[in-house]
Design a protein around this motif. Sequence first.
Motif, PDB file in Angstrom:
ATOM      1  N   GLU A  74      48.181  38.866  31.904  1.00 56.38           N
ATOM      2  CA  GLU A  74      47.148  38.133  31.167  1.00 56.38           C
ATOM      3  C   GLU A  74      46.749  36.863  31.915  1.00 56.38           C
ATOM      4  OE1 GLU A  74      47.848  38.972  26.462  1.00 56.38           O
ATOM      5  OE2 GLU A  74      49.339  37.717  27.477  1.00 56.38           O
ATOM      6  N   ARG A  75      47.718  36.226  32.555  1.00 51.81           N
ATOM      7  CA  ARG A  75      47.426  34.996  33.303  1.00 51.81           C
ATOM      8  C   ARG A  75      46.470  35.290  34.453  1.00 51.81           C
ATOM      9  NH1 ARG A  75      50.247  30.487  32.633  1.00 51.81           N
ATOM     10  NH2 ARG A  75      50.134  29.895  34.830  1.00 51.81           N
ATOM     11  N   SER A  76      46.677  36.390  35.167  1.00 46.62           N
ATOM     12  CA  SER A  76      45.792  36.766  36.274  1.00 46.62           C
ATOM     13  C   SER A  76      44.387  37.042  35.765  1.00 46.62           C
ATOM     14  CB  SER A  76      46.325  38.008  36.989  1.00 46.62           C
ATOM     15  OG  SER A  76      47.574  37.742  37.560  1.00 46.62           O
ATOM     16  N   ARG A  77      44.294  37.786  34.687  1.00 45.57           N
ATOM     17  CA  ARG A  77      42.987  38.093  34.099  1.00 45.57           C
ATOM     18  C   ARG A  77      42.315  36.820  33.594  1.00 45.57           C
ATOM     19  NH1 ARG A  77      41.375  40.796  28.610  1.00 45.57           N
ATOM     20  NH2 ARG A  77      39.189  41.193  29.045  1.00 45.57           N
ATOM     21  N   ALA A  78      43.089  35.946  32.958  1.00 44.92           N
ATOM     22  CA  ALA A  78      42.548  34.692  32.433  1.00 44.92           C
ATOM     23  C   ALA A  78      41.974  33.836  33.562  1.00 44.92           C
ATOM     24  CB  ALA A  78      43.617  33.921  31.672  1.00 44.92           C
ATOM     25  N   ALA A  79      42.655  33.766  34.697  1.00 46.73           N
ATOM     26  CA  ALA A  79      42.168  32.965  35.825  1.00 46.73           C
ATOM     27  C   ALA A  79      40.815  33.482  36.307  1.00 46.73           C
ATOM     28  CB  ALA A  79      43.182  32.981  36.966  1.00 46.73           C
ATOM     29  N   VAL A  80      40.677  34.802  36.397  1.00 50.02           N
ATOM     30  CA  VAL A  80      39.403  35.399  36.818  1.00 50.02           C
ATOM     31  C   VAL A  80      38.322  35.112  35.782  1.00 50.02           C
ATOM     32  CG1 VAL A  80      38.218  37.603  37.220  1.00 50.02           C
ATOM     33  CG2 VAL A  80      40.471  37.187  38.237  1.00 50.02           C
ATOM     34  N   LEU A  81      38.650  35.275  34.507  1.00 54.91           N
ATOM     35  CA  LEU A  81      37.673  35.053  33.442  1.00 54.91           C
ATOM     36  C   LEU A  81      37.254  33.583  33.346  1.00 54.91           C
ATOM     37  CD1 LEU A  81      39.029  37.399  30.631  1.00 54.91           C
ATOM     38  CD2 LEU A  81      37.005  37.739  32.064  1.00 54.91           C
ATOM     39  N   LEU A  82      38.177  32.662  33.592  1.00 55.65           N
ATOM     40  CA  LEU A  82      37.828  31.233  33.577  1.00 55.65           C
ATOM     41  C   LEU A  82      36.810  30.912  34.671  1.00 55.65           C
ATOM     42  CD1 LEU A  82      41.361  29.733  32.884  1.00 55.65           C
ATOM     43  CD2 LEU A  82      39.366  29.538  31.374  1.00 55.65           C
ATOM     44  N   GLU A  83      36.974  31.520  35.848  1.00 51.00           N
ATOM     45  CA  GLU A  83      36.007  31.331  36.928  1.00 51.00           C
ATOM     46  C   GLU A  83      34.648  31.908  36.542  1.00 51.00           C
ATOM     47  OE1 GLU A  83      37.484  32.788  40.683  1.00 51.00           O
ATOM     48  OE2 GLU A  83      39.490  32.041  40.199  1.00 51.00           O
ATOM     49  N   MET A 109      48.294  34.496  40.466  1.00 47.15           N
ATOM     50  CA  MET A 109      47.042  34.033  41.050  1.00 47.15           C
ATOM     51  C   MET A 109      46.822  32.581  40.650  1.00 47.15           C
ATOM     52  SD  MET A 109      43.285  35.522  40.215  1.00 47.15           S
ATOM     53  CE  MET A 109      42.427  35.930  41.672  1.00 47.15           C
ATOM     54  N   PRO A 110      46.741  31.683  41.595  1.00 44.49           N
ATOM     55  CA  PRO A 110      46.551  30.273  41.258  1.00 44.49           C
ATOM     56  C   PRO A 110      45.133  30.015  40.760  1.00 44.49           C
ATOM     57  CG  PRO A 110      46.565  30.576  43.634  1.00 44.49           C
ATOM     58  CD  PRO A 110      46.884  31.910  43.028  1.00 44.49           C
ATOM     59  N   ASP A 111      45.017  28.986  39.918  1.00 44.74           N
ATOM     60  CA  ASP A 111      43.706  28.605  39.419  1.00 44.74           C
ATOM     61  C   ASP A 111      42.888  28.027  40.565  1.00 44.74           C
ATOM     62  OD1 ASP A 111      44.433  29.289  36.862  1.00 44.74           O
ATOM     63  OD2 ASP A 111      45.133  27.276  36.376  1.00 44.74           O
ATOM     64  N   LYS A 112      41.616  28.343  40.589  1.00 43.17           N
ATOM     65  CA  LYS A 112      40.743  27.771  41.604  1.00 43.17           C
ATOM     66  C   LYS A 112      40.166  26.472  41.058  1.00 43.17           C
ATOM     67  CE  LYS A 112      39.747  31.905  44.100  1.00 43.17           C
ATOM     68  NZ  LYS A 112      38.771  32.713  44.752  1.00 43.17           N
ATOM     69  N   VAL A 158      34.529  24.808  26.093  1.00 42.39           N
ATOM     70  CA  VAL A 158      33.646  25.972  25.949  1.00 42.39           C
ATOM     71  C   VAL A 158      34.134  27.118  26.830  1.00 42.39           C
ATOM     72  CG1 VAL A 158      31.292  26.825  26.326  1.00 42.39           C
ATOM     73  CG2 VAL A 158      31.657  24.597  25.245  1.00 42.39           C
ATOM     74  N   CYS A 159      34.563  26.805  28.026  1.00 34.51           N
ATOM     75  CA  CYS A 159      35.080  27.806  28.951  1.00 34.51           C
ATOM     76  C   CYS A 159      36.291  28.535  28.338  1.00 34.51           C
ATOM     77  CB  CYS A 159      35.462  27.117  30.262  1.00 34.51           C
ATOM     78  SG  CYS A 159      35.819  28.211  31.633  1.00 34.51           S
ATOM     79  N   CYS A 160      37.216  27.786  27.763  1.00 34.98           N
ATOM     80  CA  CYS A 160      38.395  28.381  27.133  1.00 34.98           C
ATOM     81  C   CYS A 160      38.002  29.234  25.929  1.00 34.98           C
ATOM     82  CB  CYS A 160      39.392  27.299  26.713  1.00 34.98           C
ATOM     83  SG  CYS A 160      40.297  26.570  28.096  1.00 34.98           S
ATOM     84  N   ALA A 161      37.055  28.766  25.132  1.00 32.44           N
ATOM     85  CA  ALA A 161      36.612  29.534  23.964  1.00 32.44           C
ATOM     86  C   ALA A 161      36.016  30.868  24.393  1.00 32.44           C
ATOM     87  CB  ALA A 161      35.598  28.725  23.158  1.00 32.44           C
ATOM     88  N   MET A 162      35.236  30.864  25.467  1.00 36.46           N
ATOM     89  CA  MET A 162      34.645  32.102  25.976  1.00 36.46           C
ATOM     90  C   MET A 162      35.724  33.083  26.415  1.00 36.46           C
ATOM     91  SD  MET A 162      31.537  30.482  28.259  1.00 36.46           S
ATOM     92  CE  MET A 162      30.960  32.064  28.921  1.00 36.46           C
ATOM     93  N   VAL A 163      36.738  32.581  27.111  1.00 30.50           N
ATOM     94  CA  VAL A 163      37.808  33.441  27.615  1.00 30.50           C
ATOM     95  C   VAL A 163      38.668  33.967  26.466  1.00 30.50           C
ATOM     96  CG1 VAL A 163      39.881  33.503  29.062  1.00 30.50           C
ATOM     97  CG2 VAL A 163      37.785  32.419  29.907  1.00 30.50           C
ATOM     98  N   VAL A 171      44.457  27.950  33.528  1.00 27.90           N
ATOM     99  CA  VAL A 171      45.179  28.884  32.659  1.00 27.90           C
ATOM    100  C   VAL A 171      46.094  28.099  31.724  1.00 27.90           C
ATOM    101  CG1 VAL A 171      46.881  30.759  32.619  1.00 27.90           C
ATOM    102  CG2 VAL A 171      45.021  30.800  34.290  1.00 27.90           C
ATOM    103  N   GLU A 172      46.682  27.024  32.216  1.00 23.91           N
ATOM    104  CA  GLU A 172      47.569  26.198  31.389  1.00 23.91           C
ATOM    105  C   GLU A 172      46.806  25.561  30.229  1.00 23.91           C
ATOM    106  OE1 GLU A 172      47.518  26.113  34.786  1.00 23.91           O
ATOM    107  OE2 GLU A 172      49.421  27.144  35.085  1.00 23.91           O
ATOM    108  N   GLN A 173      45.579  25.112  30.478  1.00 24.03           N
ATOM    109  CA  GLN A 173      44.761  24.558  29.398  1.00 24.03           C
ATOM    110  C   GLN A 173      44.431  25.636  28.361  1.00 24.03           C
ATOM    111  OE1 GLN A 173      41.795  22.906  32.166  1.00 24.03           O
ATOM    112  NE2 GLN A 173      41.929  21.014  30.975  1.00 24.03           N
ATOM    113  N   LEU A 174      44.121  26.824  28.824  1.00 21.54           N
ATOM    114  CA  LEU A 174      43.849  27.943  27.925  1.00 21.54           C
ATOM    115  C   LEU A 174      45.076  28.228  27.064  1.00 21.54           C
ATOM    116  CD1 LEU A 174      41.980  30.328  27.046  1.00 21.54           C
ATOM    117  CD2 LEU A 174      43.085  31.658  28.858  1.00 21.54           C
ATOM    118  N   GLU A 175      46.234  28.298  27.696  1.00 16.07           N
ATOM    119  CA  GLU A 175      47.471  28.573  26.968  1.00 16.07           C
ATOM    120  C   GLU A 175      47.800  27.471  25.958  1.00 16.07           C
ATOM    121  OE1 GLU A 175      50.503  31.105  29.682  1.00 16.07           O
ATOM    122  OE2 GLU A 175      50.074  29.086  30.432  1.00 16.07           O
ATOM    123  N   SER A 176      47.584  26.226  26.341  1.00 15.57           N
ATOM    124  CA  SER A 176      47.957  25.125  25.446  1.00 15.57           C
ATOM    125  C   SER A 176      47.123  25.114  24.171  1.00 15.57           C
ATOM    126  CB  SER A 176      47.858  23.777  26.164  1.00 15.57           C
ATOM    127  OG  SER A 176      46.511  23.451  26.411  1.00 15.57           O
TER     128      SER A 176
END
Length: 132
Positions: free
Chosen positions: A25-34, A1-4, A61-66, A11-16
């Motif tokens: 996890e990447r699919s779930r992370a993309a949904v949670l970031l939105e 699922m591509p990032d919107k 903050v978005c990454c910390a929440m996810v 997702v790449e920023q979250l991973e880094s």
Amino acid sequence: MPDKPNAFATVEQLESGWHPLLDGERSRAAVLLERATRMIKAQCPRWAQAENHNPGICADVCCAMVMRAMQTGDTDIPDGVKQMSQTTGAFSDSYTFDNPLGNLYLRDEERRVLHAGAGGRAFTISYEREAQ
């Protein structure tokens, strides 16, 4: 699922800032970031001013929440556990869960950060001295 493009972070920023994610996890992370982005916008209406004052703060903050919501630990403590106590004699275990349902939420300090750069001044007083 591509990032919107409307998510504050990818997702790449979250991973880094955390660790490489598996495909699921990447699919779930993309949904949670939105979702986290929408929550920040709803709960912190001056988020754009904070972002202008401190670029990247909304993504942080978005990454910390996810990360809190996903709770995948690299330790011997089970996922989602904040505190663990074990006793060998009589076999006793005790766990305190940090976020047992994996909810997204903003911490008080994150709200403060998102409001800090938003021009909190009520007014400014300026004056000129008269020549003597």
